[in-house]
Motif scaffolding. Structure first.
Motif: not given
Length: 204
Positions: A93-97, A38-43, A123-130, A78-81
């Motif tokens: 994830y949303t980026m505006e500049k 998850m930390m990699a996702m917010i890098s 970006i919308d990313y979905t990772l299932k539990g399994d 912005t990063y939202h889990f």
């Protein structure tokens, strides 16, 4: 999420376990790997995927940037889990500049744009539990990216002989990963730009 690294990491640990008292240090190895994923996702790599990925995706050969933007280091990210019922997560994830220029590579056309120009990518990313559990059980010391590095640097001369390119560079890069390290997830991206005329263009 807190801006202090250790505190933010503990908050992700609490997200993974559902225990408000959890800390990263108290987690089992597999749970720690989930936090690290998850930390990699917010890098900064997510921002690179959002901006540079969209530039490559719009190239007809998916080999080089179809365009590049000159931006300011402003705006917002912005990063939202959201935790899924099966233990996985969705990520938005949303980026505006602001944008000050745009260059189209094939035409080698550099254009300065006016105040109020902007770039937005989501970006919308979905990772299932399994799949999240499977990734947390992997031994990442066994990941070998040598083939990916070779593929990334392999180029072919354009039919007209003007320059070299690496067709479908990013797709071939991922295809070269060992099967265990290919992530089964859903990812979509949307982008938009607002380009305003420069002061010189308005005068003309």
């Amino acid at each position: 999420m807190d801006k202090k690294f250790e505190t933010a990491r503990d908050q992700l640990a609490q997200f993974v376990t559902g225990d408000a008292k959890s800390t990263f240090g108290s987690l089992k190895p597999a749970e720690q790997k989930k936090v690290l994923l998850m930390m990699a996702m917010i890098s900064q790599e997510t921002e690179k995927a959002a901006e540079m990925g969209s530039e490559v995706a719009l190239d007809p050969r998916e080999s080089d940037e179809a365009f590049s933007i000159g931006g300011k280091n402003d705006g917002s990210r912005t990063y939202h889990f959201t935790k899924l019922e099966d233990g996985g997560f969705s990520f938005h994830y949303t980026m505006e500049k602001s944008v000050v220029s745009i260059t189209t590579k094939d035409l080698d056309d550099y254009v300065e744009v006016g105040e109020g120009s902007s770039f937005k990518c989501e970006i919308d990313y979905t990772l299932k539990g399994d799949e999240f559990n499977r990734l947390a059980d992997l031994d990442y010391t066994k990941f070998n990216d040598q083939e990916a590095k070779t593929n990334f640097g392999t180029k072919t001369t354009m039919p007209d002989g003007t320059r070299q390119y690496a067709e479908q560079r990013l797709l071939k890069l991922v295809d070269s990963f060992p099967d265990d390290f290919k992530v089964n997830a859903t990812c979509t991206m949307e982008l938009s730009m607002k380009l305003m005329p420069s002061a010189e263009e308005l005068i003309e």
